[in-house]
Design a protein around this motif. Structure first.
Motif, PDB file in Angstrom:
ATOM      1  N   MET A   1      56.019  19.642  21.946  1.00 46.39           N
ATOM      2  CA  MET A   1      57.682  19.300  22.186  1.00 46.39           C
ATOM      3  C   MET A   1      58.143  20.494  23.098  1.00 46.39           C
ATOM      4  SD  MET A   1      60.815  19.874  19.344  1.00 46.39           S
ATOM      5  CE  MET A   1      60.014  18.459  18.036  1.00 46.39           C
TER       6      MET A   1
ATOM      7  N   ARG B   1      63.231  23.568  24.480  1.00 48.83           N
ATOM      8  CA  ARG B   1      64.520  23.091  24.268  1.00 48.83           C
ATOM      9  C   ARG B   1      64.864  22.247  22.842  1.00 48.83           C
ATOM     10  NH1 ARG B   1      69.369  24.004  26.620  1.00 48.83           N
ATOM     11  NH2 ARG B   1      70.704  22.258  26.056  1.00 48.83           N
ATOM     12  N   ASP B   2      63.943  21.496  22.839  1.00 54.51           N
ATOM     13  CA  ASP B   2      63.934  20.187  21.816  1.00 54.51           C
ATOM     14  C   ASP B   2      63.737  21.235  20.365  1.00 54.51           C
ATOM     15  OD1 ASP B   2      64.418  18.411  23.652  1.00 54.51           O
ATOM     16  OD2 ASP B   2      62.579  17.472  23.625  1.00 54.51           O
TER      17      ASP B   2
ATOM     18  N   ALA C   1      66.939  22.987  19.470  1.00 60.63           N
ATOM     19  CA  ALA C   1      67.870  22.383  19.069  1.00 60.63           C
ATOM     20  C   ALA C   1      67.522  21.809  17.876  1.00 60.63           C
ATOM     21  CB  ALA C   1      68.101  21.164  20.095  1.00 60.63           C
TER      22      ALA C   1
ATOM     23  N   ALA D   1      72.398  21.367  18.217  1.00 61.62           N
ATOM     24  CA  ALA D   1      72.592  21.362  19.761  1.00 61.62           C
ATOM     25  C   ALA D   1      73.718  22.082  20.180  1.00 61.62           C
ATOM     26  CB  ALA D   1      73.085  19.697  20.030  1.00 61.62           C
TER      27      ALA D   1
END
Lengths: 271, 271
Positions: free
Chosen positions: B1, B4-5, B8, B13
């Motif tokens: 992954m 950034r994901d 988040a 977010a």
């Protein structure tokens, strides 16, 4: 490194435990060493935030999140904190010094904002939750740092004078620096080797606690650690003697015999 | 992954921190979830020893190694420990239940064998070292377990009755179960999602502690956790209210308000 070699480095050739399932993460965990000599190189941009994201990903009791971390990079402040810790020079050397905080102050502010009082705050249990959660968080940061090629060492000696640390970091009542953590690039000059630990049967118990055979295991460990120390030109006295030296006299606590008073002064009644 | 994901998922977010250096280990750490439903499948041979090797590879204050772990697999014993912990069913479900011990008894036996007394043992500081080192060790075991495809959940509720746990595990004086840890294969049926944490600026301080902006961050987190709870058909009341419920009343400590007395009875004077 094959699992068996990693286990041999950690326990010595005579006390390798059965080899079970393995992963690259296991290789990394088994290779841990505490590092007390750092190059001055700064950390890559965003390293601090990455370490804190790892730390916050650790479990936290009832999701209370009763810990904080203060990131110290100012050389003068690091020097003052090093003085609290008995002059440990690596605190000044490392580019990032993290102080992990048992933090009930945020929860106190939450209650004040809501017009409530929290009966559970003054208890030893609640301080312990905060300290343990800080430890879980910090250990995740250690694993994260090592995965990025960085090194670390915990600094428990901040507890030599918890009030001085609180004053230095402007901690509010209900917040206390549990320990520090140096983070940086290891100076490759000092020799580096994984430190052996007690054989597994000395610390792992099945179903119920037992201590049979413990004296022989301790004697074997005294020998193993003696060989390790000799390889590193350290004085080769027994682990047994190191334990006696560390815990034998109150003076060796370096002020930490006053921790309970310090905690009470900092807003932890420890009821 | 991508980093950034992962960030988040951990922060929501709206509160993604700056993305710094990254590693596969970071992916693993950020993906942590506590799991409270297990399949009965046994663990592969050697798993326990691998987890303990990871645990012993964590740092330990002055190399004192003042912790132990008791591995419980007997269903009847797990059931009795689950009863102490308020009936948490996952303790019975998981194939391996680890109880992490703050253990000054081994050090006491060492001193007795050497004909010495240890002045440092009775202090709060020394108990805290033992408890913190148990936490560092356990967190390494958690990271190791997840790297092997296993899941975990900490059980702080063993502290509801530390004396009952000590009796069940035949702990000697100077040894205390700090928390438990379920280890096993997650039951995939319940929905699984990373739980959001407080935005970084609420817990990360630079150079000195500060709490400006904290109320807005807490309000944002109340909303984020409310959305998480709604996705999992949990009651969507605010994190703020959860904290107030957990710490507002002494009764919510479920007996842990007696931890100090229990520790003293178990051989920790907490001087």
């Amino acid at each position: 490194m094959p699992a068996r070699d990693a286990l041999a480095a950690r326990y010595g050739a005579a006390h390798i435990p059965p080899t079970g399932p393995w992963s690259p993460v296991l290789d990394a965990l088994l290779a841990h060493r505490s590092v007390r000599a750092y190059r001055p190189d700064p950390l890559p941009e965003g390293t601090l935030e990455t370490l804190v994201a790892a730390a916050q990903s650790a479990a936290t009791s009832s999701n209370l999140q009763t810990w904080s971390v203060v990131a110290v990079t100012d050389p003068a402040r690091k020097a003052r904190l090093a003085a609290v810790a008995g002059g440990q020079k690596h605190i000044g050397q490392c580019p990032l010094f993290l102080v992990w905080i048992a933090d009930l102050s945020r929860t106190t502010r939450l209650a004040e904002a809501e017009g409530r009082t929290l009966e559970g705050l003054p208890y030893l249990e609640t301080f312990l939750v905060a300290a343990l959660d800080a430890a879980l968080a910090a250990q995740n940061a250690v694993v994260a740092a090592e995965s990025l090629g960085l090194s670390t060492v915990y600094i428990g000696a901040l507890r030599n004078d918890a009030r001085a640390v609180a004053a230095e970091l402007a901690l509010p009542p209900g917040a206390m620096g549990v320990f520090g953590l140096c983070v940086g690039h290891a100076d490759p000059a000092p020799p580096a080797e994984v430190k052996p630990r007690l054989p597994q049967p000395a610390i792992l118990h099945r179903e119920r606690y037992g201590s049979s055979g413990e004296e022989a295991l301790r004697a074997a460990y005294d020998s193993e650690l003696g060989r390790f120390s000799a390889r590193h030109e350290m004085s080769a006295y027994r682990w047994t003697d190191r334990v006696l030296a560390r815990l034998g006299r109150v003076a060796a606590l370096n002020g930490r015999d006053g921790l309970k008073d310090a905690l009470r002064a900092l807003g932890f009644p420890l009821r």
